[in-house]
Write an enzyme that holds these catalytic residues in place. Structure first.
Site, PDB file in Angstrom:
ATOM      1  N   TYR A   1       0.795  -1.107  -0.333  1.00 41.52           N
ATOM      2  CA  TYR A   1      -0.011  -0.113   0.071  1.00 41.52           C
ATOM      3  C   TYR A   1       1.035   0.904   0.234  1.00 41.52           C
ATOM      4  O   TYR A   1       1.958   1.500   0.685  1.00 41.52           O
ATOM      5  CB  TYR A   1      -0.878   0.191   1.264  1.00 41.52           C
ATOM      6  CG  TYR A   1      -1.729  -0.606   1.176  1.00 41.52           C
ATOM      7  CD1 TYR A   1      -2.083  -2.227  -0.021  1.00 41.52           C
ATOM      8  CD2 TYR A   1      -2.312  -0.887   2.349  1.00 41.52           C
ATOM      9  CE1 TYR A   1      -3.428  -2.764   0.153  1.00 41.52           C
ATOM     10  CE2 TYR A   1      -3.536  -2.278   2.493  1.00 41.52           C
ATOM     11  CZ  TYR A   1      -3.769  -2.727   1.457  1.00 41.52           C
ATOM     12  OH  TYR A   1      -5.086  -4.044   1.422  1.00 41.52           O
TER      13      TYR A   1
ATOM     14  N   GLU B   1     -23.861   3.588  16.410  1.00 45.02           N
ATOM     15  CA  GLU B   1     -24.699   3.907  15.544  1.00 45.02           C
ATOM     16  C   GLU B   1     -24.890   4.997  15.690  1.00 45.02           C
ATOM     17  O   GLU B   1     -25.343   5.499  14.564  1.00 45.02           O
ATOM     18  CB  GLU B   1     -25.459   3.067  15.641  1.00 45.02           C
ATOM     19  CG  GLU B   1     -24.534   1.605  14.446  1.00 45.02           C
ATOM     20  CD  GLU B   1     -26.083   0.229  15.806  1.00 45.02           C
ATOM     21  OE1 GLU B   1     -27.189   0.531  16.646  1.00 45.02           O
ATOM     22  OE2 GLU B   1     -26.295  -0.516  14.569  1.00 45.02           O
TER      23      GLU B   1
END
Ligand code: NI
Length: 397
Positions: free
Chosen positions: A302, A376
């Site tokens: 990467y 969430e």
């Protein structure tokens, strides 16, 4: 686009985003096996009226891309979400815990996919007022190292005609409610090096008749560290780690070969290009001094994740309006890595961090750990931030 309109459209769809997240979380799929995930995404997008939905971009098999256009021939921005899970056995007990033993969304890519579906819902409602095109990229295989999904999609032309790209990562070590940004390098490169040292095996009692590769390997392990401590500017960040040592079969045998492998990480693209030559020089020098054949291989994985300055400026402005200036946090560089960097090698891009750490909720557990848990409450903010950033970019391009 009015920030208040985006905020209220996101609010309308927040429940759905949470449902998508829980569904993805319950059905995690490893890199390049995101079959069910891709099907769910495809069916949501076609239900929303998206056009030219491409399942499994060209040859990838999994992943989904789709465009939505308001103004034809306008600028194009891509938003990327990674969608793969990890080989981790989930320790968190929630009703939507992983239904697949040994596989878990332990990095929050379930949240990323759900957030991008949230963006799709909002964009579908305001399609005619989009000042250009938004390309949604639900990318497979972020966690698969040399088989990176981003690298594959880029090579198959996913960025053709795209002017800029943005994305986010939920971040457990950043407090919930905070949004992290950074200009220039934000995540390190991560590459693999491999070294083979060949000597001449023999009896442990007769070293003078053998050529011991273990001595050369040990010398190499310590000497290679001088690349970091003596050769690279100390103001730069470099990590040179030895992850594998493979040498010998029994205490009374001088081995024939030694194999070493490890990781190189840095936040400087220039240093990244420079280090393989240095490692080769040291390896071959030690080999010559200690009579061994040394072969050094370097496998690029990467690149450095480098954020475009102008896009970060735009992001800071948009995010300041949406979540407030106090919520913005300038990050220091992380030595982890992301294949989002492959997109940024082609076009300007910005990756930002959505803080979700909350010790009371347990959403501050490490990424990739069995205790990892998504907060969430931050999904709506993530959706609004990506939507507003994309629309503002198109507006000004
Ligand atoms: Ni991740």
């Amino acid at each position: 686009m009015d920030i208040e309109i985006i905020r209220s459209l996101v609010k309308d769809v927040e429940g759905k985003i949470i449902d998508y997240r829980r569904d993805f979380h319950a059905h995690p799929e490893l890199s390049w096996k995101e079959e069910r995930t891709s099907k769910v995404i495809e069916s949501v997008l076609s239900g929303l009226g998206f056009e030219n939905i491409r399942r499994g971009f060209d040859s990838t098999g999994t992943g989904v891309t789709a465009d939505i256009t308001g103004k034809a021939n306008g600028p194009v921005i891509a938003i990327r979400a990674d969608i793969d899970a990890l080989p981790v056995d989930e320790a968190v007990d929630e009703p939507w815990r992983s239904s697949c033993a040994g596989v878990m969304h332990a990095c929050g890519h379930d949240a990323h996919a759900a957030i991008l579906l949230g963006v799709a819902h909002v964009l579908a409602k305001i399609k005619d007022s989009i000042p250009g095109t938004v390309r949604l990229i639900f990318q497979p295989g972020e966690e698969s190292g040399i088989h990176s999904g981003a690298k594959q999609l880029v090579s198959e032309g996913v960025l053709d005609g795209v002017d800029a790209i943005c994305g986010l990562h939920v971040w457990a070590t950043l407090e919930a409610g905070k949004v992290g940004f950074r200009k220039g390098p934000i995540l390190a490169s991560a590459d693999i090096w491999e070294i083979e040292v060949k000597g001449k095996g023999g009896h442990g009692s007769r070293p003078h008749e053998a050529v011991d590769p273990s001595i050369a390997a040990a010398t190499l392990i310590t000497t290679a560290q001088t690349i970091v401590s003596r050769e690279v500017d100390p103001r730069e960040a470099v990590v040179f780690s030895v992850g594998k040592i493979d040498c010998g079969t029994a205490p009374n045998i001088i081995p024939e070969k030694a194999r070493l492998a490890g990781n190189l990480r840095t936040t400087s693209p220039v240093i990244r290009d420079d280090i393989p030559g240095r490692l080769k020089r040291i390896g071959e020098g030690i080999g010559a001094a200690l009579r061994c054949d040394v072969k050094v291989d370097f496998i690029p994985v990467y690149p450095v994740t480098v954020n475009d300055g102008d896009l970060v400026d735009l992001f800071v402005e948009v995010a300041g309006d949406l979540v407030g200036k106090d919520a913005l946090e300038e990050m220091s560089i992380e030595m982890g890595s992301e294949d989002f960097s492959f997109y940024q090698q082609k076009i300007p891009g910005v990756l930002f961090f959505l803080g979700m750490g909350d010790p009371v909720k347990g959403t501050d557990a490490q990424h990739h750990s069995p205790d990892f848990k998504t907060n969430e409450d931050v999904l709506a903010d993530g959706t609004a931030l990506l939507t507003a950033l994309a629309l503002s970019f198109l507006d000004r391009a």
